[in-house]
Design a protein around this motif. Structure first.
Motif, mmCIF file in Angstrom:
data_model
loop_
_atom_site.group_PDB
_atom_site.id
_atom_site.type_symbol
_atom_site.label_atom_id
_atom_site.label_comp_id
_atom_site.label_asym_id
_atom_site.label_seq_id
_atom_site.Cartn_x
_atom_site.Cartn_y
_atom_site.Cartn_z
ATOM 1 N N VAL A 50 52.045 30.684 -4.079
ATOM 2 C CA VAL A 50 50.687 30.528 -3.748
ATOM 3 C C VAL A 50 50.001 30.150 -2.341
ATOM 4 O O VAL A 50 50.669 30.514 -1.751
ATOM 5 N N ALA A 51 48.945 29.893 -2.834
ATOM 6 C CA ALA A 51 47.931 29.738 -2.106
ATOM 7 C C ALA A 51 48.441 28.932 -0.805
ATOM 8 O O ALA A 51 48.837 27.758 -1.220
ATOM 9 N N SER A 52 48.310 29.279 0.213
ATOM 10 C CA SER A 52 48.486 27.742 1.447
ATOM 11 C C SER A 52 47.455 26.633 1.000
ATOM 12 O O SER A 52 48.481 25.038 1.407
ATOM 13 N N HIS A 53 46.307 26.283 0.602
ATOM 14 C CA HIS A 53 45.479 25.023 0.540
ATOM 15 C C HIS A 53 45.760 25.321 -1.204
ATOM 16 O O HIS A 53 45.227 24.116 -1.669
ATOM 17 N N PHE A 54 46.783 25.334 -2.300
ATOM 18 C CA PHE A 54 47.048 25.169 -2.817
ATOM 19 C C PHE A 54 47.189 24.252 -3.828
ATOM 20 O O PHE A 54 46.213 23.558 -4.750
ATOM 21 N N THR A 127 38.929 25.563 -4.060
ATOM 22 C CA THR A 127 39.622 24.837 -5.159
ATOM 23 C C THR A 127 40.493 26.196 -5.947
ATOM 24 O O THR A 127 40.377 27.254 -5.945
ATOM 25 N N PHE A 128 40.554 25.152 -7.258
ATOM 26 C CA PHE A 128 41.361 26.006 -8.211
ATOM 27 C C PHE A 128 40.813 25.369 -8.943
ATOM 28 O O PHE A 128 40.582 24.470 -9.454
ATOM 29 N N VAL A 129 40.841 26.341 -9.897
ATOM 30 C CA VAL A 129 39.969 26.466 -11.849
ATOM 31 C C VAL A 129 41.270 26.249 -12.721
ATOM 32 O O VAL A 129 41.767 27.878 -12.873
ATOM 33 N N GLY A 130 42.636 25.200 -12.952
ATOM 34 C CA GLY A 130 43.526 26.706 -13.330
ATOM 35 C C GLY A 130 44.888 27.245 -12.374
ATOM 36 O O GLY A 130 44.443 26.786 -10.947
ATOM 37 N N GLU A 131 44.683 27.943 -12.697
ATOM 38 C CA GLU A 131 45.825 28.937 -11.418
ATOM 39 C C GLU A 131 44.257 29.864 -10.146
ATOM 40 O O GLU A 131 44.729 30.462 -9.923
ATOM 41 N N LEU A 132 43.050 29.899 -11.199
ATOM 42 C CA LEU A 132 41.966 30.019 -10.490
ATOM 43 C C LEU A 132 41.093 29.628 -9.795
ATOM 44 O O LEU A 132 41.179 28.810 -9.104
ATOM 45 N N ASP A 133 41.157 30.973 -8.657
ATOM 46 C CA ASP A 133 40.636 30.457 -7.315
ATOM 47 C C ASP A 133 39.026 29.826 -7.555
ATOM 48 O O ASP A 133 38.203 30.903 -8.428
ATOM 49 N N ALA A 266 36.385 30.381 -17.678
ATOM 50 C CA ALA A 266 37.308 30.345 -17.051
ATOM 51 C C ALA A 266 38.974 30.271 -18.050
ATOM 52 O O ALA A 266 39.794 31.495 -17.780
ATOM 53 N N HIS A 267 38.210 29.780 -18.905
ATOM 54 C CA HIS A 267 39.646 29.707 -20.297
ATOM 55 C C HIS A 267 39.808 31.545 -20.778
ATOM 56 O O HIS A 267 40.664 31.449 -21.317
#
Length: 288
Positions: A50-54, A127-133, A266-267
């Motif tokens: 995952v991204a470093s900021h997850f 940030t993230f929405v679920g796994e989406l950036d 997003a979904h």
């Protein structure tokens, strides 16, 4: 995994005896565990690649909400910012769930949280929405932020994934061009949880509401309420109490579908065409 859990506990200076490790179900993204040591119980989440900021984004969102003093969130003891394919962890307070209905208190507490505001809209960090950036920047108008970073971000993902094309793409672009006709340009910039569906709040044994898994931003409070109505989990007394302390605008029913559109997009991008008909229906209703 047990070894990694013990190594993670060392990061919070807990080298006491581990009494129990139990996997927690319900999350699609992370591996989650209840871990009890001689010192205290923990809720620990893990992920890799995952991204470093997850986890940093989640931890900082919880901190912002906690600082309002309006509603409880779990305390964060540690989070990793991994480099490369390292496994990341988030170590938090374990809060025992209760059976008492806290929706009444949730409405009041959420309204008070929404009274904490910013001069600008958006959020200065990804940030993230679920796994989406979720790319975020600060904007001087809510319409600019919502068009560019919310609808525009999902359009970009959908075009790349092939979930948004043809007439759907044309309609979404028309809606984005006309967004100031449908949502307020400069509402109060409230601190929002950002992903408040029924699974992202809980109540304690004492009936106190708790928010979890935020994806924070500053924006129109109606945006937050629109999501609470999309997938259920919020009874009528929640809305009644909320409106007592922070009245929704008279045109809320008109703007609600456009705010729900973001989460449906997003979904659509995460889970596929099962959400396509809802997306298309909203787009057609607004731009033909």
């Amino acid at each position: 995994m047990e070894l990694f859990i013990r190594e993670t506990l060392e990061k919070v200076n807990d080298t006491s005896t581990v009494r129990s490790i139990k996997p927690i179900s319900g999350g699609d993204i992370n591996q989650s565990f209840y871990v009890e040591t001689d010192r205290r119980p923990y809720f620990i989440k893990f992920n890799e690649n995952v991204a470093s900021h997850f986890f940093q984004a989640e931890a900082e969102g919880l901190r912002l909400i906690k600082e309002t003093g309006a509603i409880r969130v779990p305390d964060v003891y540690h989070y990793d910012c991994p480099d490369g394919d390292e496994k990341a962890s988030l170590v938090m307070e374990w809060i025992e769930k209760g059976s008492l209905n806290a929706s009444h208190s949730l409405g009041k507490s959420l309204a008070h949280m929404h009274h904490h505001t910013s001069e600008k809209y958006g959020y200065g960090k990804p940030t993230f929405v679920g796994e989406l950036d979720q790319t975020n920047e600060w904007c001087t108008a809510w319409t600019e932020y919502y068009r560019r970073y919310r609808l525009g971000g999902q359009l970009e993902i959908g075009m790349a994934e092939g979930t948004i094309s043809g007439l759907r793409e044309e309609r979404l672009k028309r809606l984005m061009d006309r967004i100031e006709e449908f949502i307020p340009r400069k509402p109060k910039a409230s601190l929002l949880h950002g992903d408040l569906w029924g699974g992202n709040w809980m109540s304690t044994r004492d009936g106190e509401p708790v928010l979890i898994d935020p994806s924070v931003l500053y924006g129109d409070h109606a945006f937050e309420l629109a999501l609470t109505e999309l997938f259920g989990g919020f009874p009528s007394n929640f809305f009644d109490q909320y409106n007592t302390y922070f009245q929704l605008p008279d045109d809320y029913q008109d703007t609600k579908p456009i705010y729900q559109l973001f989460y449906l997009l997003a979904h659509l991008n995460m889970f596929g065409e099962m959400y396509g008909s809802q997306v298309d229906r909203i787009l057609k209703n607004y731009v033909g």
